[in-house]
Design a protein around this motif. Structure first.
Motif, PDB file in Angstrom:
ATOM      1  N   MET A 119       0.725  -1.262  -0.022  1.00  0.00           N
ATOM      2  CA  MET A 119      -0.002  -0.008  -0.020  1.00  0.00           C
ATOM      3  C   MET A 119       0.853   1.223   0.042  1.00  0.00           C
ATOM      4  O   MET A 119       0.581   2.194  -0.782  1.00  0.00           O
ATOM      5  CB  MET A 119      -0.862   0.111   1.192  1.00  0.00           C
ATOM      6  N   GLY A 120       2.070   1.173   0.560  1.00  0.00           N
ATOM      7  CA  GLY A 120       2.815   2.501   0.796  1.00  0.00           C
ATOM      8  C   GLY A 120       3.631   2.575  -0.437  1.00  0.00           C
ATOM      9  O   GLY A 120       3.809   3.569  -0.858  1.00  0.00           O
ATOM     10  N   ASN A 121       3.844   1.452  -1.292  1.00  0.00           N
ATOM     11  CA  ASN A 121       4.467   1.542  -2.243  1.00  0.00           C
ATOM     12  C   ASN A 121       3.719   2.029  -3.501  1.00  0.00           C
ATOM     13  O   ASN A 121       4.106   2.808  -4.351  1.00  0.00           O
ATOM     14  CB  ASN A 121       5.304   0.075  -2.719  1.00  0.00           C
ATOM     15  N   LEU A 122       2.548   1.385  -3.503  1.00  0.00           N
ATOM     16  CA  LEU A 122       1.600   1.669  -4.629  1.00  0.00           C
ATOM     17  C   LEU A 122       0.863   3.151  -4.320  1.00  0.00           C
ATOM     18  O   LEU A 122       0.159   3.603  -5.386  1.00  0.00           O
ATOM     19  CB  LEU A 122       0.432   0.652  -4.660  1.00  0.00           C
ATOM     20  N   GLY A 123       0.775   3.565  -3.090  1.00  0.00           N
ATOM     21  CA  GLY A 123       0.179   4.750  -3.004  1.00  0.00           C
ATOM     22  C   GLY A 123      -1.524   4.645  -2.829  1.00  0.00           C
ATOM     23  O   GLY A 123      -2.114   5.577  -2.834  1.00  0.00           O
ATOM     24  N   THR A 124      -1.964   3.415  -2.765  1.00  0.00           N
ATOM     25  CA  THR A 124      -3.567   3.245  -2.757  1.00  0.00           C
ATOM     26  C   THR A 124      -3.711   1.885  -1.920  1.00  0.00           C
ATOM     27  O   THR A 124      -2.848   0.901  -2.050  1.00  0.00           O
ATOM     28  CB  THR A 124      -3.954   3.220  -4.167  1.00  0.00           C
TER      29      THR A 124
END
Length: 75
Positions: free
Chosen positions: A61-66
């Protein structure tokens, strides 16, 4: 994820528990939410692996931003 249909493809969710009737009730609830691919662990110790998935999910989630993503088990 309470709305799996928001994603463009079918993904996988997991359930675990010692009580077959409880697992069936959860499976029905998940089906009502739109889940199609449900992998069932027949004992509660399967939840240990599901707990580990949370650590990966948070990092993704942190890496994808969603939070609009999931994985699919390919068999």
């Amino acid at each position: 994820m309470v709305e799996p249909g928001r994603l463009p493809e079918t993904t996988t969710t997991f359930i675990a528990g010692d009580d077959p009737l409880a697992r069936e009730a959860v499976r029905e609830l998940l089906g009502d939410l739109g889940w199609v691919d449900i992998v069932e662990f027949p004992t509660l110790d399967g939840a240990r692996g599901m707990e580990m998935w949370v650590a990966l999910w948070v990092r993704l989630m942190g890496n994808l931003g969603t939070a609009d993503f999931n994985l699919r088990l390919v068999r």
